[in-house]
Motif scaffolding. Structure first.
Motif, PDB file in Angstrom:
ATOM      1  N   THR A 202       1.464   5.340  -3.841  1.00 29.60           N
ATOM      2  CA  THR A 202       1.590   4.085  -4.594  1.00 29.60           C
ATOM      3  C   THR A 202       1.979   4.363  -6.043  1.00 29.60           C
ATOM      4  OG1 THR A 202      -0.036   2.978  -3.182  1.00 29.60           O
ATOM      5  CG2 THR A 202       0.431   1.966  -5.313  1.00 29.60           C
TER       6      THR A 202
ATOM      7  N   GLY B 135       1.130  -1.429  -4.311  1.00 36.83           N
ATOM      8  CA  GLY B 135      -0.181  -1.774  -3.764  1.00 36.83           C
ATOM      9  C   GLY B 135      -0.954  -2.655  -4.732  1.00 36.83           C
TER      10      GLY B 135
ATOM     11  N   GLU C 230       0.728  -0.495  -9.076  1.00 38.48           N
ATOM     12  CA  GLU C 230      -0.544  -1.096  -8.679  1.00 38.48           C
ATOM     13  C   GLU C 230      -0.723  -2.411  -9.423  1.00 38.48           C
ATOM     14  OE1 GLU C 230      -4.062   1.243  -8.808  1.00 38.48           O
ATOM     15  OE2 GLU C 230      -3.135   3.004  -7.860  1.00 38.48           O
TER      16      GLU C 230
ATOM     17  N   GLY D  27       0.819  -1.206   0.000  1.00 33.25           N
ATOM     18  CA  GLY D  27       0.000   0.000   0.000  1.00 33.25           C
ATOM     19  C   GLY D  27       0.849   1.251   0.000  1.00 33.25           C
TER      20      GLY D  27
ATOM     21  N   LYS E 106      -5.469  -2.144  -1.417  1.00 31.77           N
ATOM     22  CA  LYS E 106      -4.445  -1.525  -0.572  1.00 31.77           C
ATOM     23  C   LYS E 106      -3.574  -0.642  -1.450  1.00 31.77           C
ATOM     24  CE  LYS E 106      -4.148  -4.747   3.305  1.00 31.77           C
ATOM     25  NZ  LYS E 106      -3.257  -5.599   4.142  1.00 31.77           N
ATOM     26  N   VAL E 107      -3.941   0.631  -1.538  1.00 32.38           N
ATOM     27  CA  VAL E 107      -3.162   1.622  -2.263  1.00 32.38           C
ATOM     28  C   VAL E 107      -3.189   2.906  -1.440  1.00 32.38           C
ATOM     29  CG1 VAL E 107      -3.619   0.657  -4.547  1.00 32.38           C
ATOM     30  CG2 VAL E 107      -5.160   2.381  -3.602  1.00 32.38           C
TER      31      VAL E 107
END
Length: 841
Positions: free
Chosen positions: A97, A84, A100, A80, A92-93
């Motif tokens: 971040t 993330g 991704e 995160g 979860k970012v």
């Protein structure tokens, strides 16, 4: 954290250089090379990124979360932060971040919300060889974004097994970079003979053999949850043990995320584990401790049938590429072994690659995404494999039915909201309709139930209400609590997304007006009818059901729902001519109008009923193939009735008119005339039936059945086909009667148009030298010559030859039997008579 050396490290400089000068690159790397976790980190500081994000598409949620965690650990950060992930039910970012890892549906949503991907510098497609539908869609959309909006957007397609040439061409002749995997050898063990007996017994036996012969944990691939649990049961009955503790765990997409993490976690010291997994563990995932793979060689894939409009899961053989991916799981950390539940000979017959999901799946969601994107035909985009037209057309029809797109293929306000929800358009439409009914929470729970596997897999009663009770904690049976919690979490998330979709599109107006009063009864059938309007089912007299789409369906056995006049089938199989209903809810007749009012049509029909011999005028309320209500049509249009009578005549032939002997004779005369003279009207049955509107329709106004037709003056009707002059010529050239020398008028029989004839006593023709001709001298009249007792003695079309020859033999015979009658020696000079002898003799 110290990074261990991985094979991918050798080609990272080449990859980095390629992406500095090219916007499309293909990376092929064998299992265990490290591409999933090394490549995003290696690109993080590239100048062309300009501080933007890297999006990596990972087909499976478990692999996405695992890859993000591993990369975060390499950076010494929590998930995160720099790295993330976004997957269904878990994100979860943060603002910081930069990488991704997302699953496929997430990428589609990101593209729809920002077609230019302004905050993204590169999109990485990992494990692209799996060819999931959203992966193909995501790449097609990214290619158009790159071509029209972002010529600096980098696209990197990565895979262990892939037709690199085709992908490189799609990316504009992109360079292909290849990396070898780990050097850890993996031995392959095949069966000596083809498997006999049940799959689960064979897998259990092979797992036990592997545990005895090799060290390390076991990763066993099975097609589905049912096979996993039956194999676990077989292992438990066998008392699986190798002198130390052996723990058997499951790994599949329906498990809670925590349970999935536990399944791939390392064992405790002195413990071994057997992980029974679906294809979820096939790629981009390292299961700690695994040195042994046991492969059933089977997988479960969705297959869509345009014929029925339904999808089903089919168990199929894996491809050679998938088998190699699975085999590679055994050599990720050390030398390993792969046991295959098939023979080496069978291996040669496996397909090289798995078919892309795009070619066999339901395309409804894809077509909606394309419509929102601004695409109405798939040919407007560049695809590795273009979507099949039949499935595409079926999806388009369904989206129109769900009001997601209009007749021109453009998305409606409903459709844009449905796309934002990110679930199947059927369920999205149900949620939107439920909101205006004040049933959004109930519909969200129902959508969650329909999106997951059956909460009561052993329950033979298909009533959805039982599953609702299980979700609410009102079921007495054994229920998977993890699945219940997952469904509740999903339902809550969709409720939030429903509000967000309305806000984004601007709720209000006629589309979302509130319904103040609902029909009585449970709302589940009503809600299902919104999602499955084509599967509203009406009970038939034999207890089976007819669906609105015209298909037949049946409940698997007698049960409470069997009495329902209407129900909605949420799940059906696709076997045979009639589908078996697997999940359904009762629909009250009072709910039907609200559920499908816009699809209900009032149809007036005026049709010929051949059994009754009459025109039936009916008014019907129809929902697709279902007749909801039917009754007589008051005051049907007289011309429509007449035209229905014409249809009856076409079906039965002109004989339905039941013509008299006189009218039949007239028609035969007319056919003779037209057959010998091309200028005369064609009155063959074929032509008459083809032109009924022209010559018969005006005479049928006011008629409605066979009895009415019998009152038709067919002589008058047929004569109307001729002009006055033609009628005069017909009487002259094809007369109804022939006046013979005796003065008698003898009727001409035209039943055989090729040989019309008269039947006349021989004596009445004395003095007639030549055979009379018809149709302007084109057809000789056939003459049946009769004895004084009206019995035939000769048939001729050449009267002159008869008088000069056969007459004398006939005379000799008849004179002996009829001595009082007149038998002259010269028939040419004799006086004709219709008596025994001429007068005066």
């Amino acid at each position: 954290m110290l990074k261990p050396s991985l094979p991918i490290d050798e080609v990272l400089p080449e990859l980095i250089t390629a992406l500095r000068t090219r916007t499309g690159v293909v990376l092929t790397a064998e299992p265990g090379a490290g591409k999933t976790t090394r490549v995003p980190l290696a690109l993080l500081d590239e100048p062309w990124l300009q501080g933007r994000k890297i999006i990596m598409l990972e087909p499976r949620r478990l692999a996405a979360r695992s890859a993000a965690k591993y990369m975060a650990d390499m950076l010494g950060e929590p998930v995160g932060a720099t790295v993330g992930y976004r997957v269904r039910l878990d994100t979860k970012v943060s603002r910081s971040t930069r990488i991704e890892v997302v699953t496929e549906g997430i990428l589609t949503r990101m593209l729809q919300e920002d077609q230019a991907l302004e905050q993204v510098g590169a999109v990485l497609f990992d494990e692209f060889h799996e060819r999931h539908l959203h992966g193909d869609l995501g790449l097609a959309l990214c290619l158009q974004t790159q071509a029209l909006l972002r010529d600096d957007l980098r696209l990197l397609v990565m895979s262990a097994t892939l037709d690199t040439a085709a992908v490189a061409t799609l990316l504009g002749e992109a360079p292909v970079i290849a990396s070898k995997g780990r050097a850890n050898p993996v031995q392959t063990v095949y069966l000596s003979s083809r498997l006999e007996g049940r799959l689960e017994a064979g897998m259990a036996a092979l797992i036990q053999q592997a545990l005895r012969e090799y060290e390390g944990d076991v990763l066993a691939f099975l097609p589905g949850i049912g096979e996993i649990r039956r194999t676990a049961s077989a292992l438990a009955q066998a008392g699986v043990s190798t002198g130390g503790a052996v723990r058997v765990t499951e790994l599949h997409g329906s498990m809670p995320l925590e349970a999935q993490d536990e399944a791939i976690a390392p064992c405790k010291p002195g413990e071994r584990k057997v992980v029974l997994a679906t294809s979820i563990a096939e790629s981009s995932l390292t299961v700690e401790g695994v040195r042994i793979v046991v492969d059933s060689g089977l997988m479960r894939v969705p297959r869509f049938s345009p014929r029925t409009g339904m999808s089903r899961l089919e168990t199929v053989q894996v491809s050679q590429a998938s088998a190699d991916q699975r085999r590679g799981r055994a050599g990720r950390l050390a030398p390993g072994v792969c046991y295959r539940l098939w023979t080496e000979q069978e291996q040669r017959y496996l397909p090289e690659q798995s078919a892309p999901e795009l070619a066999e799946a339901d395309l409804t969601q894809l077509v909606l995404e394309l419509a929102v994107w601004g695409i109405q035909q798939p040919s407007e985009l560049r695809w590795l494999d273009e979507p099949p037209q039949a499935a595409y057309d079926h999806a388009t029809e369904l989206l129109e039915l769900l009001r997601a797109i209009d007749a021109s293929g453009k998305p409606t306000g409903w459709g844009r909201r449905m796309a934002r929800l990110g679930l199947h358009p059927r369920l999205g439409y149900m949620l939107l309709q439920a909101k205006r009914l004040g049933l959004a929470e109930t519909a969200s729970e129902l959508a969650a139930l329909l999106s997951e596997r059956d909460l009561l897999p052993q329950e033979r009663n298909v009533d959805l209400l039982l599953r609702v009770d299980a979700l609410k904690g009102r079921s007495a049976g054994v229920v998977d609590r993890g699945a219940v919690q997952r469904m509740k979490t999903q339902a809550a998330q969709w409720l939030r997304m429903l509000e967000a979709a309305d806000e984004a599109e601007g709720a209000g107006g006629q589309e979302l007006r509130q319904i103040e009063q609902l029909p009585e009864g449970e709302p589940f059938g009503l809600l299902l009818a919104f999602a499955f309007p084509d599967r509203i089912a009406q009970r038939r007299s034999d207890g089976r059901y007819l669906l609105a789409n015209g298909r037949g369906a049946a409940l698997p056995e007698l049960q409470p729902l069997s009495r329902a006049a209407y129900l909605v089938a949420a799940e059906l199989d696709d076997s045979g001519t009639e589908s078996r209903i697997r999940l359904a809810a009762m629909l009250q007749a009072e709910q039907l109008q609200l559920a499908a009012g816009e699809q209900i049509e009032v149809q007036d029909s005026v049709e010929w009923d051949s059994a009754a011999g009459a025109v039936r005028a009916r008014r019907r309320q129809r929902l697709g193939a279902l007749v909801l209500k039917e009754g007589p049509l008051p005051q049907p249009d007289s011309e429509q009735v007449a035209r229905a009578l014409l249809e009856g005549i076409r079906q039965s032939g002109v004989g339905l008119l039941q013509m008299s002997k006189q009218s039949s004779q007239l028609l035969a005369r007319m056919r003779l005339m037209s057959g010998r003279n091309k200028d005369w009207p064609d009155v063959s049955e074929e032509t008459l039936l083809a032109t009924l509107e022209d010559w018969l329709l005006p005479h049928l106004i006011g008629m409605k059945n066979r009895n009415d037709l019998q009152r038709l003056n067919m002589i008058q009707v047929l004569e109307s086909l001729y002009s006055w002059q033609q009628r005069q010529q017909l009487d002259e050239m094809v007369p109804t009667h022939m006046t013979v020398p005796s003065g008698s008028r003898i009727p001409v029989d035209y039943s055989d148009p090729e040989a019309p004839f008269i039947a006349v006593r021989l004596q009445e023709l004395f003095g007639l030298r030549e055979t009379p001709m018809l149709a302007g001298g084109k057809l000789p009249l056939t003459i049946h010559l009769l004895s004084p007792s009206q019995r035939p003695v000769q048939v001729t079309r050449d009267l002159g030859s008869f008088w000069s020859g056969a007459y004398f033999e006939v005379k000799k015979d008849l004179k002996g039997r009829y001595p009082k009658h007149y038998w002259p020696d010269d028939p040419y000079a004799a006086q004709p008579t219709n008596r025994v002898k001429p007068r005066g003799q």
